[in-house]
Design a protein around this motif. Structure first.
Motif, PDB file in Angstrom:
ATOM      1  N   PRO A 132       0.734  -1.148  -0.107  1.00  0.00           N
ATOM      2  CA  PRO A 132      -0.054  -0.122  -0.007  1.00  0.00           C
ATOM      3  C   PRO A 132       0.879   1.161   0.138  1.00  0.00           C
ATOM      4  O   PRO A 132       0.402   2.358  -0.283  1.00  0.00           O
ATOM      5  N   THR A 136      -1.204   3.079  -4.658  1.00  0.00           N
ATOM      6  CA  THR A 136      -2.328   3.900  -3.998  1.00  0.00           C
ATOM      7  C   THR A 136      -3.725   4.118  -5.377  1.00  0.00           C
ATOM      8  O   THR A 136      -4.326   4.912  -5.112  1.00  0.00           O
ATOM      9  N   SER A 173      -7.033   3.580  -7.172  1.00  0.00           N
ATOM     10  CA  SER A 173      -8.372   3.569  -6.671  1.00  0.00           C
ATOM     11  C   SER A 173      -9.265   2.464  -7.695  1.00  0.00           C
ATOM     12  O   SER A 173     -10.280   2.509  -7.532  1.00  0.00           O
ATOM     13  N   ASP A 198      -9.556  -1.540  -9.839  1.00  0.00           N
ATOM     14  CA  ASP A 198      -9.526  -2.785  -9.471  1.00  0.00           C
ATOM     15  C   ASP A 198      -7.985  -3.392  -8.945  1.00  0.00           C
ATOM     16  O   ASP A 198      -8.005  -4.399  -8.511  1.00  0.00           O
ATOM     17  N   GLY A 205      -6.017  -0.350  -3.631  1.00  0.00           N
ATOM     18  CA  GLY A 205      -6.828  -0.205  -2.462  1.00  0.00           C
ATOM     19  C   GLY A 205      -6.917  -1.440  -1.465  1.00  0.00           C
ATOM     20  O   GLY A 205      -5.919  -1.693  -0.948  1.00  0.00           O
ATOM     21  N   SER A 206      -7.613  -2.460  -1.787  1.00  0.00           N
ATOM     22  CA  SER A 206      -7.923  -3.487  -0.939  1.00  0.00           C
ATOM     23  C   SER A 206      -6.814  -4.446  -0.926  1.00  0.00           C
ATOM     24  O   SER A 206      -5.934  -4.322  -1.932  1.00  0.00           O
ATOM     25  N   LEU A 207      -6.429  -5.230   0.036  1.00  0.00           N
ATOM     26  CA  LEU A 207      -5.496  -6.236  -0.134  1.00  0.00           C
ATOM     27  C   LEU A 207      -5.879  -7.120  -1.417  1.00  0.00           C
ATOM     28  O   LEU A 207      -5.017  -7.486  -2.208  1.00  0.00           O
ATOM     29  N   GLU A 208      -7.189  -7.426  -1.626  1.00  0.00           N
ATOM     30  CA  GLU A 208      -7.371  -8.389  -2.589  1.00  0.00           C
ATOM     31  C   GLU A 208      -7.296  -7.631  -3.866  1.00  0.00           C
ATOM     32  O   GLU A 208      -6.581  -8.427  -4.623  1.00  0.00           O
ATOM     33  N   ASN A 209      -7.473  -6.442  -4.216  1.00  0.00           N
ATOM     34  CA  ASN A 209      -6.988  -5.834  -5.214  1.00  0.00           C
ATOM     35  C   ASN A 209      -5.566  -5.749  -5.695  1.00  0.00           C
ATOM     36  O   ASN A 209      -5.152  -5.796  -6.607  1.00  0.00           O
ATOM     37  N   ARG A 210      -4.785  -5.427  -4.516  1.00  0.00           N
ATOM     38  CA  ARG A 210      -3.367  -5.228  -4.680  1.00  0.00           C
ATOM     39  C   ARG A 210      -2.560  -6.556  -4.916  1.00  0.00           C
ATOM     40  O   ARG A 210      -1.578  -6.672  -5.568  1.00  0.00           O
ATOM     41  N   ARG A 241      -4.163  -8.748  -7.202  1.00  0.00           N
ATOM     42  CA  ARG A 241      -4.662  -8.942  -8.162  1.00  0.00           C
ATOM     43  C   ARG A 241      -3.535  -9.333  -9.605  1.00  0.00           C
ATOM     44  O   ARG A 241      -3.351 -10.225 -10.342  1.00  0.00           O
ATOM     45  N   ASP A 270      -0.192 -10.132   5.166  1.00  0.00           N
ATOM     46  CA  ASP A 270      -0.442  -9.886   3.824  1.00  0.00           C
ATOM     47  C   ASP A 270       0.197 -11.151   2.938  1.00  0.00           C
ATOM     48  O   ASP A 270      -0.609 -11.411   2.038  1.00  0.00           O
TER      49      ASP A 270
END
Length: 363
Positions: free
Chosen positions: A190, A194, A196, A198, A201-206, A208, A245
């Motif tokens: 994170p 940064t 916004s 897909d 943002g969220s851990l899931e998105n990071r 991906r 994480d």
């Protein structure tokens, strides 16, 4: 007689022992092509007695190089030039050789370490860098360009294409570089991601995009090639990527067909505070091994044979990797076998160098 010199399975291959030579950048390529230095360097490591050697971080596209002198595998011409080097090395050693595929992201376009390692401008032979977000690695550097959807597609395809070239070179496998603050690690943390959309943002998105790249590499490789992932288990910076994480990330590897996890740490930003001491990353590997069930490689200030044996015998990792230590002592595996009362198989040309006091060391 020792765990260190016992065989170990990594996916489709079994290594003769549990010593791995970690990938180490040499900053000695020309246009991404290996030079005579790589033949000598890799040849020395291939006859060291290690169970496997991983070729240095190799860029999947020109702008993904750390320095202009990084090795590359982004074209068929690079396949041809690396094949010439590998032919020379393989003529002298049967040690399995893997390759680490990488993209430097915002840490690209820098001078060689012995020339200061500072960011290079286009006028100095550098180039514009790309990253998840337009955030510089260090104060005063030119910020990278935030990657677009088209850029993400391009990089995914570059990793897959490089993996196919690695297969054509009959390398034992590929290690995807998600560590040390380079592009895929930049997506994970994170502090560097940064976005916004897909991909942030969220851990899931990071997670991906790195997972997408790992999946693409697995699809590009046949089942008889090993797939590993190098990870930084923590940024060592408050509010950054951390071990929890990383465990969540690594738990997804098995379904992607990953065969091992190579556990390192740090590298994302200059603010890191790393508690360096012998074997300081082994506890990170232990946690990831326990929570994923995948074979893990511990690395980082592993310098003594008894230390390596203890890491294995206490279940912290399945293999150990050496980097600077094996450059300093290219016969470290021989010396480790002698210290642990085990045996090694040197090249036939070296059989006569067995020390008189260590008769029986050589098979």
């Amino acid at each position: 007689m020792s765990l260190l010199f016992s065989p170990v399975a990594l996916g489709p291959r079994t290594l003769a022992n549990r010593i791995v030579v970690a990938p180490m950048c040499q900053y000695s390529a020309e246009g991404g092509h290996p030079t005579a230095w790589h033949t000598v360097h890799l040849g020395t490591l291939a006859v060291s007695g290690a169970g496997a050697v991983v070729i240095e971080a190799t860029a999947v596209e020109p702008q993904g190089r750390i320095s202009p002198e990084d090795l590359g595998l982004w074209s068929d011409a690079h396949t041809t030039s690396l094949e010439r080097t590998l032919d020379q090395v393989r003529a002298c050693a049967a040690t399995p050789i893997l390759i680490q595929l990488a993209h430097a992201g915002r840490k690209a376009s820098t001078a060689k370490p012995w020339e200061g390692g500072a960011q290079l401008s286009p006028a100095q032979g550098g180039w514009a860098t790309e990253a998840p977000s337009a955030l510089s690695y260090a104060s005063g550097e030119t910020p990278p360009q935030a990657l677009t959807a088209a850029g993400l597609d391009r990089i995914e395809h570059a990793f897959a294409a490089a993996a196919k070239r690695a297969d054509a070179l009959e390398l034992a496998g590929v290690e995807v570089h998600c560590a040390h603050g380079y592009l895929l690690h930049q997506f994970l943390s994170p502090l560097s991601n940064t976005r916004s959309d897909d991909w942030g943002g969220s851990l899931e998105n990071r997670l991906r995009f790195p997972l997408r790249v790992i999946g693409a590499v697995r699809k590009a490789l046949p089942a008889n090639r090993i797939l590993g992932v190098r990870i930084s288990a923590t940024d060592w910076i408050p509010g950054g990527w951390n071990l929890e994480d990383c465990v969540a990330f690594a738990k997804k590897f098995k379904t992607l067909g990953v065969d091992y996890i190579h556990v390192s740490s740090g590298g994302l930003a200059p603010e890191q505070q790393i508690p360096i001491k012998p074997g300081y990353q082994a506890p990170l590997a232990a946690r990831i091994k326990a929570d994923t069930g995948l074979p893990t490689i511990a690395v980082g200030l592993i310098t003594e044979p008894a230390q390596a044996e203890t890491i294995l015998s206490t279940g912290k990792a399945d293999l150990v990797a050496l980097a600077r230590g094996i450059l300093y002592d290219p016969r470290w595996p021989w010396h480790a076998a002698a210290a642990l009362g085990d045996r090694v198989s040197p090249p036939r040309q070296y059989l006569r160098c067995e020390p008189h006091a260590l008769k029986g060391l050589f098979r």
